[in-house]
Design an enzyme around this catalytic site. Structure first.
Site, PDB file in Angstrom:
ATOM      1  N   GLU A  23      -5.286  -0.090  14.003  1.00 59.61           N
ATOM      2  CA  GLU A  23      -4.439  -0.589  12.922  1.00 59.61           C
ATOM      3  C   GLU A  23      -3.756  -1.865  13.387  1.00 59.61           C
ATOM      4  OE1 GLU A  23      -0.764   0.850   9.968  1.00 59.61           O
ATOM      5  OE2 GLU A  23      -1.574   2.215  11.480  1.00 59.61           O
ATOM      6  N   ASN A  52      -0.688   2.563   7.561  1.00 57.47           N
ATOM      7  CA  ASN A  52       0.309   2.046   6.629  1.00 57.47           C
ATOM      8  C   ASN A  52       0.113   0.561   6.353  1.00 57.47           C
ATOM      9  OD1 ASN A  52       1.372   4.615   6.791  1.00 57.47           O
ATOM     10  ND2 ASN A  52       3.120   4.048   8.036  1.00 57.47           N
ATOM     11  N   ASN A  97      -4.276   5.003   1.993  1.00 58.17           N
ATOM     12  CA  ASN A  97      -3.739   5.697   3.164  1.00 58.17           C
ATOM     13  C   ASN A  97      -2.425   6.381   2.818  1.00 58.17           C
ATOM     14  OD1 ASN A  97      -3.456   6.064   6.260  1.00 58.17           O
ATOM     15  ND2 ASN A  97      -1.519   5.115   5.664  1.00 58.17           N
ATOM     16  N   GLU A  98      -2.343   7.670   3.097  1.00 57.41           N
ATOM     17  CA  GLU A  98      -1.092   8.448   2.977  1.00 57.41           C
ATOM     18  C   GLU A  98      -0.317   8.113   1.701  1.00 57.41           C
ATOM     19  OE1 GLU A  98       1.115   8.093   6.641  1.00 57.41           O
ATOM     20  OE2 GLU A  98      -0.359   9.269   7.753  1.00 57.41           O
ATOM     21  N   TYR A 125       0.180  14.957  13.663  1.00 55.99           N
ATOM     22  CA  TYR A 125       0.697  14.512  14.954  1.00 55.99           C
ATOM     23  C   TYR A 125       1.574  15.615  15.536  1.00 55.99           C
ATOM     24  CZ  TYR A 125      -0.791   9.832  13.541  1.00 55.99           C
ATOM     25  OH  TYR A 125      -1.543   8.748  13.136  1.00 55.99           O
ATOM     26  N   GLU A 145      -6.522  10.855  11.222  1.00 50.17           N
ATOM     27  CA  GLU A 145      -5.409  10.534  12.111  1.00 50.17           C
ATOM     28  C   GLU A 145      -4.991  11.813  12.805  1.00 50.17           C
ATOM     29  OE1 GLU A 145      -2.038   8.210  10.837  1.00 50.17           O
ATOM     30  OE2 GLU A 145      -3.249   7.061   9.397  1.00 50.17           O
ATOM     31  N   GLN A 201      -3.914   6.102  18.074  1.00 51.06           N
ATOM     32  CA  GLN A 201      -4.828   4.985  17.837  1.00 51.06           C
ATOM     33  C   GLN A 201      -5.591   4.684  19.129  1.00 51.06           C
ATOM     34  OE1 GLN A 201      -2.978   1.678  15.787  1.00 51.06           O
ATOM     35  NE2 GLN A 201      -2.002   3.031  14.323  1.00 51.06           N
TER      36      GLN A 201
END
Length: 499
Positions: free
Chosen positions: A27, A72, A172-173, A244, A292, A351
């Site tokens: 990212e 993001n 994304n999200e 996460y 992710e 990442q």
């Protein structure tokens, strides 16, 4: 010494090993791109400005697919900014991470970097602040051979062959209030369905990922997946999961059992997707793109001053330095993804460089492996053929967050001429001896046995000590009369290859 007994049955096949399980994520965030993979002034930089020392480490890591450019970041991204002559590219504000984006690395450059690393591109489109037409334009620029305005522009920009991107993320999200343009499940589901239908009109062979929940703790988790898929089921192929984990308040036992939460997450999303499919009387199955996942000390990031009122280019953000315990958890999470290969079709460790990453760099200086690098690289190298489900008889312990957790977890893969067994010992203090019945595999010898452990479970690799934590040969591993025996140190991850 506590003992565990494991039986491996070659017939207990879960699914083939999916190479996309070993994907990663780049990212435009912090130093992931700038001074991470790209640093024109670095002694190892190639003609495109990419650090070749990092390329070598990415090859060693075994990353197969790379999700790009966010994250993001993508929800405020204008892809047109990142193509054409570099000196003409605009500098923009990235609202997601409160930083400046120079656009010196864009789609064409990144695709050339992927060629160096041998990885497949997984591209995300902006559905936060943009929509269908920019997504179609990006698809035309990236994939159409020639003869249209945007494909000819790509050729004029120095890329004659199409990028042929197969996997695309539809935003994304989009459930997260931190996301530029976040929306309700109903609004997003409708937009994603229309975008997916349009993209597949242009290319019916695309593989499209619709946004699932940003995490299993989101208040709309479950309902979000159901609503989004009720709109988009017929047009998409995968739904995303993001997760996460970190140690909270010194509770190492719960942290080491984080894979139980990942398993619950996968179960719930699969059940929801299949429920929608049954309602639609569809024979199609929606698989998971777990695009992710990692250990991330988010609480510490939120309490820091990494994001402040300054607008900086490539500031140091999210540069977690990982411990032995973190590496054991990462290894266990990857084992869980393998065990769910029947429905987890793709995954991205988030990442790749500097930002919550297995690889770290210093501007003008070296690149090195974090502790988490090792279980990922070894699993990517050894896992092949088919994933088989082990039968595990092991002691359990009670965790505050996840209830009862087996002290030993395991998964195995079997290929034509070799097998691999991956194990973790979650016990905080004791060596556990595992006996593994491998008669079904036909294995006759131990090819290698590697364990990642340390007397200090919080030991780290740093710029000053880049090799403080490395895997070591486990000399206890023996194979006799079809039984593999190995001693597993406390808080450890182990891989054993059999021939």
């Amino acid at each position: 010494m506590p003992r565990a007994h494991i039986v491996l049955d070659k017939q207990a096949v879960i699914a083939p090993v999916r190479r996309r399980t070993f994907g990663s994520f780049v990212e435009h965030l912090g130093r992931c791109v700038y001074s991470g993979i790209y640093e024109p002034e670095h002694p190892t930089a190639n003609e495109d400005g990419f650090r070749m020392d990092v390329v070598e480490l990415v090859r060693e890591l075994g990353s197969t697919t790379v999700r790009y450019p966010g994250g993001n970041f993508v929800s405020g991204f204008r892809w047109e900014d990142s193509i054409g002559p570099r000196e003409r590219r605009p500098v923009r504000r990235d609202l997601a991470w409160h930083a400046l984006e120079s656009n010196q690395v864009g789609l064409d450059e990144f695709a050339r970097w992927l060629t160096l690393t041998g990885s497949e591109l997984m591209l995300a489109v902006n559905l936060g602040t943009r929509g269908i037409l920019p997504a179609l334009d990006l698809l035309e620029y990236a994939n159409h051979p020639s003869g249209t305005t945007l494909s000819d522009l790509r050729i004029a920009n120095g890329t004659p062959d199409p990028h042929n991107v197969r996997m695309w993320c539809l935003g994304n999200e989009m459930d997260g209030p931190w996301q530029a343009g976040f929306m309700t499940a109903d609004d997003y589901g409708k937009l994603a369905a229309r975008t997916a239908a349009a993209m597949k009109t242009a290319d019916s062979d695309l593989e499209l990922v619709v946004c699932g929940s940003s995490g299993s703790t989101m208040p709309t988790f479950g309902d979000w997946e159901r609503t989004v898929l009720e709109h988009s089921y017929d047009h998409v192929d995968y739904i995303s999961c993001h997760a996460y984990y970190q140690e909270h308040d010194g509770d190492l036992g719960s942290f080491l059992a984080s894979a139980l939460d990942m398993d619950y997450f996968i179960d719930t999303v699969i059940a929801t997707a299949d429920h929608v499919g049954h309602k639609k009387r569809s024979t199609k199955k929606i698989d998971i793109s777990f695009d992710e996942w990692n250990v991330w000390y988010l609480k510490e990031h939120q309490e820091s001053d990494e994001v402040n009122e300054e607008w900086r280019h490539a500031p140091r953000q999210l540069e977690d330095v990982y411990t032995v315990a973190d590496a054991v958890v990462v290894g266990n999470l990857l084992m869980t993804l393998l065990k769910r290969s029947d429905r987890v079709a793709s995954a991205s460790l988030a990442q790749l460089v500097n930002v919550i990453a297995p690889i770290m760099t210093e501007p003008g200086g070296p690149a090195w492996r974090q502790t988490t690098f090792h279980p990922f690289s070894i699993t990517s190298r050894l896992a092949a053929g088919e994933v088989i489900r082990p039968t595990i008889d092991a002691p359990t312990s009670t965790t505050a967050r996840h209830g009862e957790a087996a002290v030993i977890d395991a998964v195995a893969t079997v290929d034509e001429d070799r097998a691999a067994v991956f194990l973790v010992n979650r016990d905080l203090a004791q060596v556990t001896q595992a006996t593994i019945d491998v008669r079904s595999l036909g294995s006759t010898r131990v090819l290698e046995a590697i364990t990642l452990a340390d007397s200090d479970v919080y030991a780290k690799n740093t710029l000053a000590e880049p090799h403080r934590v490395v895997p070591a040969t486990n000399t206890s591993a023996t194979l006799s009369d079809h039984v593999l025996t190995v001693d597993l140190p406390p808080v450890s991850w182990t891989a054993i290859a059999l021939g």
